[in-house]
Scaffold this active site. Structure first.
Site, mmCIF file in Angstrom:
data_model
loop_
_atom_site.group_PDB
_atom_site.id
_atom_site.type_symbol
_atom_site.label_atom_id
_atom_site.label_comp_id
_atom_site.label_asym_id
_atom_site.label_seq_id
_atom_site.Cartn_x
_atom_site.Cartn_y
_atom_site.Cartn_z
ATOM 1 N N SER A 66 0.840 -1.199 0.000
ATOM 2 C CA SER A 66 0.000 0.000 0.000
ATOM 3 C C SER A 66 0.872 1.245 0.000
ATOM 4 O O SER A 66 2.085 1.185 0.197
ATOM 5 C CB SER A 66 -0.892 0.004 1.241
ATOM 6 O OG SER A 66 -0.120 0.334 2.377
ATOM 7 N N LYS A 67 0.225 2.370 -0.212
ATOM 8 C CA LYS A 67 0.919 3.646 -0.204
ATOM 9 C C LYS A 67 1.613 3.860 1.141
ATOM 10 O O LYS A 67 2.702 4.400 1.217
ATOM 11 C CB LYS A 67 -0.089 4.755 -0.467
ATOM 12 C CG LYS A 67 0.481 6.143 -0.310
ATOM 13 C CD LYS A 67 -0.451 7.176 -0.889
ATOM 14 C CE LYS A 67 -0.329 8.533 -0.215
ATOM 15 N NZ LYS A 67 0.989 8.901 0.263
ATOM 16 N N ARG A 68 0.939 3.396 2.200
ATOM 17 C CA ARG A 68 1.516 3.579 3.534
ATOM 18 C C ARG A 68 2.857 2.854 3.713
ATOM 19 O O ARG A 68 3.725 3.323 4.432
ATOM 20 C CB ARG A 68 0.520 3.143 4.618
ATOM 21 C CG ARG A 68 0.053 4.321 5.463
ATOM 22 C CD ARG A 68 -1.151 3.977 6.298
ATOM 23 N NE ARG A 68 -2.295 3.666 5.468
ATOM 24 C CZ ARG A 68 -3.086 2.619 5.631
ATOM 25 N NH1 ARG A 68 -2.869 1.764 6.602
ATOM 26 N NH2 ARG A 68 -4.119 2.430 4.830
#
Ligand code: GLU
Length: 505
Positions: free
Chosen positions: A262-264
């Site tokens: 994910s972006k995180r």
């Protein structure tokens, strides 16, 4: 089927910046198309107006262009099967919605979001399907006249697929093999919404793949239960004969391997998950991109190609031409691929090494300029040749090689303590005399002459070399001493040594 021209498509929804996983999907489609002399189509799936993000379409096109992933047809490329933006194809979809309704393959449902919520609260694991649909407000339950009246009055409705229970649905997937699903687990998905007069993703996707004569659907991540639903839709529309082949790609996983990337993860571990830098049009937040972080497009392509596929041997470095030759869906893995971003850096390093020094120099020039350095191109090329082995990114050349352009002002304290001896000043003064008369000021000749002087004097070779390095570089790093002196030239080398003597004595 086999005589049909191979046609594949990349069909992103413009809901934000293209995720690196989406780039991989586009790449695999491209490789497959080019290998078979087929067409690669860009279709924009923008039927969900709620999630539409301005600028996303442009971003997608620019990203793939940067990477050299080229389309033959589609949004911004033209072609015979347009329009290629789904929002411009309303009238086309309506025809098929009506066909499904009149064939009894779909039905109209008036249930409001509130009614559906209430039902979900009442019934655990509620699913809109054969077992529950007769308890709902839809055209299967209501009188025909009532349905007509509601539609006429402008009551909002959706069209749902009518899934027959207890049927075996077989999905043949080129990567995952043959999977059989019982239709009872599927729900009556919404195919169309009267509110925006647009189909949902499922219907639009199938209608377009059919009309655009797509032969292979290579898609990322999403797999079950969409694929069996799609098979049923092809069947319902009478298109089962010309149904494309499916290939569902493995997930991209977090570097640690637990769960979807994910972006995180990118924020947490400090690597980009987007091809280009993206500025969120609403919040103004900036997400980093591979391009702006200094990755070479060839390296990103090579890195992504191997996340979920391998050529069957252990070759790792492959340019686009080789990838097109070697790509093979049957060598795609079913299990997820860990996103090993350290490997991404390694690929970048490899591609810097492979590039001509001149090309790397061209990329380094603007960085020099930004640091206030005006340098001659041949000189930059020479420095690049000496230093590129040490970097993963072109911008790191500045950290490694700035001393070739700017004389040291300060001398690293630790190195001074360790390397500048009591007799360094007097010995380096003598060295200056040796260098002054040395001609030509080449690498080997100068080295030989300096070394024989040291031997003759009985000095310590290591001590003199270390002190000289400190004078030339300002610290204890850098390439071979005589490579440095040759590049700097006689005058500058002597000037730096003299200054170190003046400052450190
Ligand atoms: N618009 C869909 C998405 O972005 C396309 C999926 C597909 O390739 O069929 O996920």
């Amino acid at each position: 089927m086999s005589q049909r021209k191979i046609r594949v498509r990349f069909a992103p929804s413009p809901t934000g910046p293209l995720h690196i996983g989406g780039v991989r999907t586009a790449l695999y489609n491209y490789l497959f198309a080019k290998q078979h002399g087929g067409d690669f189509v860009l279709r924009i799936e923008d039927t969900d107006s709620q999630r539409f993000v301005p600028g996303a379409e442009k971003y997608i096109i620019e990203s793939l262009d940067w990477l050299g992933i080229r389309f033959d047809e589609g949004v911004s490329f033209g072609g015979n099967y347009g329009p290629y933006r789904q929002s411009e194809r309303r009238a086309i979809y309506k025809e098929y919605v009506d066909q499904l309704l009149s064939d009894g393959k779909a039905y109209i449902a008036f249930d409001t979001p509130e009614e559906l919520d209430k039902k979900r609260q009442e019934t655990a694991n509620f699913q809109y399907d054969a077992s529950t649909r007769m308890q709902m407000r839809n055209s299967l339950k209501l009188e025909e006249s009532e349905v007509e009246r509601l539609v006429k009055e402008g009551c909002q409705y959706v069209v749902r697929i009518k899934i027959e229970p207890d049927e075996e649905v077989v999905v043949n997937d080129l990567i995952r093999g043959k999977v059989t699903i019982n239709s009872s687990v599927l729900d009556d998905k919404v195919l169309y919404k009267s509110a925006d007069q647009l189909p949902t993703y499922h219907l639009a996707n199938i209608v377009d793949d059919h009309l655009m004569k797509i032969t292979h659907v290579i898609r990322g991540e999403e797999w079950l239960p969409s694929a069996p639903l799609h098979v049923l839709l092809y069947r319902g529309l009478g298109w089962e004969e010309s149904m494309p082949e499916f290939a569902h790609l493995p997930l991209l996983l977090k570097p640690e391997g637990n769960g979807k990337l994910s972006k995180r993860d990118g924020d947490r571990l400090g690597f980009p998950v987007f091809p280009l830098e993206w500025k969120d049009p609403q919040t103004g937040d900036i997400s980093s991109g591979y391009r702006e972080s200094g990755y070479l497009p060839e390296a990103v392509v090579n890195f992504l190609a191997l996340l979920g596929w391998n050529p069957g041997d252990d070759q790792e470095i492959m340019n686009m031409v080789e990838l097109i030759q070697k790509f093979d869906l049957s060598h795609c893995s079913r299990s997820g691929a860990k996103f090993d971003y350290e490997k991404g850096k390694w690929f970048n390093h490899q591609y810097i090494l492979k590039k001509e020094n001149k090309e790397v120099a061209t990329l380094f020039m603007p960085i020099l300029k930004a640091n206030g350095v005006k340098a001659n191109e041949d000189y930059v090329e020479k420095v690049v040749g000496m230093m590129k082995e040490r970097v993963s990114f072109v911008k790191e050349l500045w950290d490694q090689a700035s001393f070739f352009f700017v004389a040291p002002e300060n001398y690293d304290e630790k190195t001074v303590k360790k390397r500048w001896k009591e007799n360094s000043s007097s010995q380096l003064s003598e060295l200056i005399e040796v260098l002054k008369v040395r001609e030509p000021f080449d690498i080997e000749g100068t080295e030989e002459e300096v070394k024989s002087w040291i031997e003759q004097k009985g000095y310590h070779l290591g001590n003199i070399m270390n002190a000289t390095r400190l004078a030339l570089v300002g610290e204890g790093k850098g390439p071979h001493i005589f490579d440095i002196t040759e590049a700097l030239g006689k005058e500058e080398s002597i000037r730096r040594i003299q200054r170190a003597i003046d400052v450190l004595k």
